[in-house]
Design a protein around this motif. Structure first.
Motif, mmCIF file in Angstrom:
data_model
loop_
_atom_site.group_PDB
_atom_site.id
_atom_site.type_symbol
_atom_site.label_atom_id
_atom_site.label_comp_id
_atom_site.label_asym_id
_atom_site.label_seq_id
_atom_site.Cartn_x
_atom_site.Cartn_y
_atom_site.Cartn_z
ATOM 1 N N SER A 133 0.830 -1.369 0.112
ATOM 2 C CA SER A 133 -0.049 0.008 -0.252
ATOM 3 C C SER A 133 0.974 1.310 0.047
ATOM 4 O O SER A 133 0.543 2.461 -0.703
ATOM 5 C CB SER A 133 -0.979 0.035 1.029
ATOM 6 N N LEU A 134 1.932 1.168 0.742
ATOM 7 C CA LEU A 134 2.821 2.388 0.781
ATOM 8 C C LEU A 134 3.503 2.493 -0.555
ATOM 9 O O LEU A 134 3.921 3.745 -0.943
ATOM 10 C CB LEU A 134 3.774 2.389 1.767
ATOM 11 N N GLN A 135 3.761 1.596 -1.365
ATOM 12 C CA GLN A 135 4.501 1.939 -2.671
ATOM 13 C C GLN A 135 3.687 2.345 -3.641
ATOM 14 O O GLN A 135 3.921 2.891 -4.592
ATOM 15 C CB GLN A 135 4.896 0.348 -3.118
ATOM 16 N N ARG A 136 2.263 2.567 -3.425
ATOM 17 C CA ARG A 136 1.271 3.289 -4.418
ATOM 18 C C ARG A 136 1.418 4.699 -4.035
ATOM 19 O O ARG A 136 0.660 5.352 -4.868
ATOM 20 C CB ARG A 136 -0.097 2.582 -4.188
ATOM 21 N N ILE A 137 2.048 5.295 -3.260
ATOM 22 C CA ILE A 137 1.951 6.706 -2.910
ATOM 23 C C ILE A 137 2.659 7.551 -3.888
ATOM 24 O O ILE A 137 2.288 8.344 -4.582
ATOM 25 C CB ILE A 137 3.087 6.937 -1.535
ATOM 26 N N PRO A 138 3.705 7.212 -4.667
ATOM 27 C CA PRO A 138 4.300 8.107 -5.792
ATOM 28 C C PRO A 138 3.274 8.383 -6.869
ATOM 29 O O PRO A 138 2.653 7.491 -7.340
ATOM 30 C CB PRO A 138 5.545 7.410 -6.327
ATOM 31 N N GLY A 139 3.093 9.470 -7.098
ATOM 32 C CA GLY A 139 2.072 10.004 -8.039
ATOM 33 C C GLY A 139 0.797 10.436 -7.704
ATOM 34 O O GLY A 139 -0.108 10.903 -8.108
ATOM 35 N N LYS A 184 -2.186 10.974 -0.430
ATOM 36 C CA LYS A 184 -0.984 10.315 0.245
ATOM 37 C C LYS A 184 -1.186 10.422 1.815
ATOM 38 O O LYS A 184 -0.769 9.467 2.457
ATOM 39 C CB LYS A 184 0.159 11.199 -0.052
ATOM 40 N N GLY A 185 -1.768 11.334 2.357
ATOM 41 C CA GLY A 185 -2.274 11.405 3.802
ATOM 42 C C GLY A 185 -2.847 10.200 4.143
ATOM 43 O O GLY A 185 -2.927 9.722 5.300
ATOM 44 N N ASN A 186 -4.011 9.993 3.225
ATOM 45 C CA ASN A 186 -4.937 8.879 3.549
ATOM 46 C C ASN A 186 -4.295 7.720 3.654
ATOM 47 O O ASN A 186 -4.546 6.700 4.616
ATOM 48 C CB ASN A 186 -6.214 8.846 2.628
ATOM 49 N N VAL A 187 -3.280 7.330 2.779
ATOM 50 C CA VAL A 187 -2.747 6.136 2.811
ATOM 51 C C VAL A 187 -1.415 5.994 3.878
ATOM 52 O O VAL A 187 -1.561 4.983 4.639
ATOM 53 C CB VAL A 187 -1.777 5.894 1.187
ATOM 54 N N LEU A 188 -0.928 7.097 4.122
ATOM 55 C CA LEU A 188 -0.169 6.831 5.577
ATOM 56 C C LEU A 188 -0.826 6.672 6.668
ATOM 57 O O LEU A 188 -0.475 6.111 7.632
ATOM 58 C CB LEU A 188 0.576 8.216 5.535
ATOM 59 N N THR A 189 -2.119 7.319 6.788
ATOM 60 C CA THR A 189 -2.925 7.121 7.933
ATOM 61 C C THR A 189 -3.426 5.694 8.137
ATOM 62 O O THR A 189 -3.530 5.091 9.182
ATOM 63 C CB THR A 189 -4.084 8.228 7.826
ATOM 64 N N SER A 190 -3.822 5.281 6.875
ATOM 65 C CA SER A 190 -4.335 3.793 6.990
ATOM 66 C C SER A 190 -3.158 2.754 7.128
ATOM 67 O O SER A 190 -3.529 1.775 7.979
ATOM 68 C CB SER A 190 -4.767 3.594 5.568
ATOM 69 N N ALA A 191 -2.116 3.134 6.673
ATOM 70 C CA ALA A 191 -0.755 2.110 7.106
ATOM 71 C C ALA A 191 -0.465 2.337 8.562
ATOM 72 O O ALA A 191 -0.257 1.281 9.115
ATOM 73 C CB ALA A 191 0.372 2.414 6.273
ATOM 74 N N ALA A 192 -0.675 3.423 9.130
ATOM 75 C CA ALA A 192 -0.342 3.991 10.751
ATOM 76 C C ALA A 192 -1.458 2.652 11.218
ATOM 77 O O ALA A 192 -1.112 2.115 12.493
ATOM 78 C CB ALA A 192 -0.298 5.150 10.902
ATOM 79 N N ASN A 193 -2.657 2.850 10.988
ATOM 80 C CA ASN A 193 -3.511 1.832 11.745
ATOM 81 C C ASN A 193 -3.548 0.695 11.606
ATOM 82 O O ASN A 193 -3.603 0.009 12.394
ATOM 83 C CB ASN A 193 -5.112 2.478 11.358
ATOM 84 N N ASP A 194 -2.975 0.282 10.289
ATOM 85 C CA ASP A 194 -2.852 -1.084 10.166
ATOM 86 C C ASP A 194 -1.475 -1.765 11.074
ATOM 87 O O ASP A 194 -1.611 -2.927 11.535
ATOM 88 C CB ASP A 194 -2.555 -1.489 8.752
ATOM 89 N N LEU A 195 -0.652 -0.800 11.026
ATOM 90 C CA LEU A 195 0.696 -1.219 12.006
ATOM 91 C C LEU A 195 0.213 -1.193 13.529
ATOM 92 O O LEU A 195 0.611 -2.267 13.978
ATOM 93 C CB LEU A 195 1.621 -0.214 12.046
ATOM 94 N N ARG A 196 -0.629 -0.377 13.951
ATOM 95 C CA ARG A 196 -1.067 -0.372 15.298
ATOM 96 C C ARG A 196 -2.012 -1.660 15.492
ATOM 97 O O ARG A 196 -1.671 -2.384 16.485
ATOM 98 C CB ARG A 196 -1.692 0.676 15.650
ATOM 99 N N ASP A 197 -2.651 -1.967 14.589
ATOM 100 C CA ASP A 197 -3.706 -3.439 14.618
ATOM 101 C C ASP A 197 -2.852 -4.503 14.650
ATOM 102 O O ASP A 197 -3.085 -5.460 15.494
ATOM 103 C CB ASP A 197 -4.423 -3.333 13.541
#
Length: 308
Positions: free
Chosen positions: A102-108, A114-127
């Motif tokens: 999911s983080l590799q889709r950020i470029p472009g 980009k902020g939504n992807v980072l927030t979603s990844a942070a929630n997944d890491l916490r989970d």
């Protein structure tokens, strides 16, 4: 039975009684020896059969048997716990890979996406931390964690790779070992009487996880080149150079996986340097608004860092 055989053996033919007195005595003595030996052999066979049919009585436990039963139970419990931790570690690996993808889709992407992807990844890491890794920490409570490190080392390395990748995209720095260990320590900070539990993160697992990060940074850099984010490309190149110098200063580490990962690291650094070098040269040849289209044709993996 013996007396009957002896009686049969001493019967003498009356027509030959006078001439065979000596031979009858000889026959009588030999018959006794044969009968006795046969009886001993039969009794030995019967005794062997009786011993084979009657196993030793183990209804009354001896102290030694009780001690070994305790050892057997402890080994079974340890093996079961090892398997549970190993299965949980595989789930950590799968979840961490999904976060990296999911983080590799950020470029472009735009800034809000980009902020939504980072927030979603942070929630997944916490989970992942609060469910899977906390479950491993609970399994390791009151245990020597070094006995179970091999059960969860692959999951921890993949988690460190995902966590450090997310951390780099937020801060453009590399997360430290103490910060990783702090995230994997669970306990109440308000109640001092509760003993915290944690997943042991050895320095070896941290180094191997950071070594895997270099490959993800190389892929992210190439995507940034193709999308026109050239500033991020140069930042990643500088970070990889510093990491390479840090790895060279480590010296010998007793980890056979590190040699292979260092070879991949050098290859990734070479690709990033080639991309930045070519980018710097093309700036004077191609207008800035066209550089992204030119480098979109770049394929670092198949073309061996050659621009088409």
């Amino acid at each position: 039975m013996i007396h009957y055989l002896i009686a049969k053996s001493i019967q003498v033919n009356p027509h030959k009684a006078r001439g065979n007195i000596l031979s009858s005595s000889h026959i009588f003595s030999n018959s006794i020896i044969i009968v006795v030996m046969s009886e001993v052999r039969i009794s030995g066979v019967e005794q062997g059969r009786r011993n084979a049919k009657e196993p030793p009585d183990t209804s009354h436990d001896t102290p030694l048997m009780t001690l070994f039963r305790g050892y057997s139970k402890a080994l079974d419990e340890k093996n079961d716990k090892y398997e549970r931790i190993y299965k949980t570690s595989r789930d950590v690996t799968v979840r961490s890979k999904r976060i990296i993808f999911s983080l590799q889709r950020i470029p472009g992407l735009a800034e809000d996406e980009k902020g939504n992807v980072l927030t979603s990844a942070a929630n997944d890491l916490r989970d992942v931390e609060q469910t899977l890794l906390k479950h491993i920490a609970m399994e390791l409570r009151d245990e020597d964690p070094h006995q179970f490190v091999n059960a969860y080392t692959s999951g921890i390395q993949e988690y460190i790779e995902a966590l450090s990748f997310h951390f780099f995209l937020l801060t453009e720095t590399i997360i430290s070992h103490n910060e990783v260990q702090g995230r994997l320590t669970f306990g109440s900070q308000d109640q001092t009487d509760i003993v915290p539990i944690s997943v042991l993160v050895q320095a070896k697992e941290y180094i191997l996880g950071i070594a895997d990060l270099t490959g993800e940074l190389m892929r992210f850099c190439i995507k940034c080149v193709s999308t026109g984010d050239f500033e991020m490309c140069f930042k990643i190149c500088d970070v990889l150079k510093k990491m390479h110098g840090g790895f060279l200063s480590l010296g010998y580490i007793p980890a056979k996986e590190l040699y292979h990962k260092m070879m991949v690291f050098r290859s990734s650094l070479h690709k990033v340097e080639e991309a930045c070098y070519s980018l710097q040269l093309r700036k004077s040849e191609v207008p800035a608004e066209m550089l992204g289209d030119v480098f979109a044709m770049y394929d670092a993996d198949d073309q061996n860092v050659a621009f088409v």
